[in-house]
Motif scaffolding. Structure first.
Motif, PDB file in Angstrom:
ATOM      1  N   THR A   1       0.802  -1.219   0.000  1.00 37.67           N
ATOM      2  CA  THR A   1       0.000   0.000   0.000  1.00 37.67           C
ATOM      3  C   THR A   1       0.839   1.275   0.000  1.00 37.67           C
ATOM      4  OG1 THR A   1      -0.125  -0.024   2.406  1.00 37.67           O
ATOM      5  CG2 THR A   1      -1.897  -1.150   1.205  1.00 37.67           C
TER       6      THR A   1
ATOM      7  N   ARG B   1      11.793   7.323   5.565  1.00 37.23           N
ATOM      8  CA  ARG B   1      11.380   6.764   6.856  1.00 37.23           C
ATOM      9  C   ARG B   1      12.456   7.069   7.885  1.00 37.23           C
ATOM     10  NH1 ARG B   1       7.061   3.520   6.519  1.00 37.23           N
ATOM     11  NH2 ARG B   1       7.401   2.865   8.646  1.00 37.23           N
TER      12      ARG B   1
ATOM     13  N   PRO C   1       8.893   0.451  10.169  1.00 41.22           N
ATOM     14  CA  PRO C   1       7.447   0.327   9.993  1.00 41.22           C
ATOM     15  C   PRO C   1       6.856  -0.611  11.037  1.00 41.22           C
ATOM     16  CG  PRO C   1       8.591  -0.997   8.360  1.00 41.22           C
ATOM     17  CD  PRO C   1       9.640  -0.218   9.102  1.00 41.22           C
ATOM     18  N   GLU C   2       5.581  -0.445  11.283  1.00 41.09           N
ATOM     19  CA  GLU C   2       4.861  -1.333  12.203  1.00 41.09           C
ATOM     20  C   GLU C   2       4.300  -2.513  11.413  1.00 41.09           C
ATOM     21  OE1 GLU C   2       4.459  -1.108  15.553  1.00 41.09           O
ATOM     22  OE2 GLU C   2       5.804   0.623  15.532  1.00 41.09           O
ATOM     23  N   PRO C   3       4.431  -3.731  11.933  1.00 44.92           N
ATOM     24  CA  PRO C   3       3.844  -4.883  11.224  1.00 44.92           C
ATOM     25  C   PRO C   3       2.329  -4.731  11.116  1.00 44.92           C
ATOM     26  CG  PRO C   3       5.228  -5.599  13.068  1.00 44.92           C
ATOM     27  CD  PRO C   3       5.098  -4.114  13.159  1.00 44.92           C
ATOM     28  N   THR C   4       1.783  -5.137   9.992  1.00 48.89           N
ATOM     29  CA  THR C   4       0.337  -5.023   9.788  1.00 48.89           C
ATOM     30  C   THR C   4      -0.328  -6.380   9.568  1.00 48.89           C
ATOM     31  OG1 THR C   4       0.661  -4.695   7.418  1.00 48.89           O
ATOM     32  CG2 THR C   4       0.523  -2.716   8.793  1.00 48.89           C
ATOM     33  N   GLY C   5       0.424  -7.423   9.553  1.00 49.41           N
ATOM     34  CA  GLY C   5      -0.138  -8.749   9.311  1.00 49.41           C
ATOM     35  C   GLY C   5       0.414  -9.754  10.296  1.00 49.41           C
TER      36      GLY C   5
END
Length: 73
Positions: free
Chosen positions: A2, A55, A59-63
């Motif tokens: 995304t 960045r 990033p934060e994990p999303t899954g």
């Protein structure tokens, strides 16, 4: 997918080829002063342009967590 982002890194050859994320070493390293780190960060930002945001944190994990699959053969 995304979104796309980037983080500039540098290799500090004077310190045994240590790899540093540029946002983590803004004050400098044992062999790179803050001005050199800033210059390297500026060159990376100029090369990337405005196509994707930089960045400054992971990033934060999303899954779900990754699943390790054993090799066969």
């Amino acid at each position: 997918m995304t979104a796309v982002g980037w983080t500039g890194v540098t290799v500090d050859r004077g310190a045994g080829h240590r790899v540093h994320a540029l946002p983590d070493v803004t004050a400098g390293t044992a062999t790179l002063d803050a001005a050199e780190v800033a210059a390297r960060a500026a060159r990376v930002a100029d090369a990337v342009g405005a196509e994707a945001p930089g960045r400054t944190s992971p990033p934060e994990p999303t899954g779900p967590p990754p699943q390790v699959v054993a090799r066969t053969g």
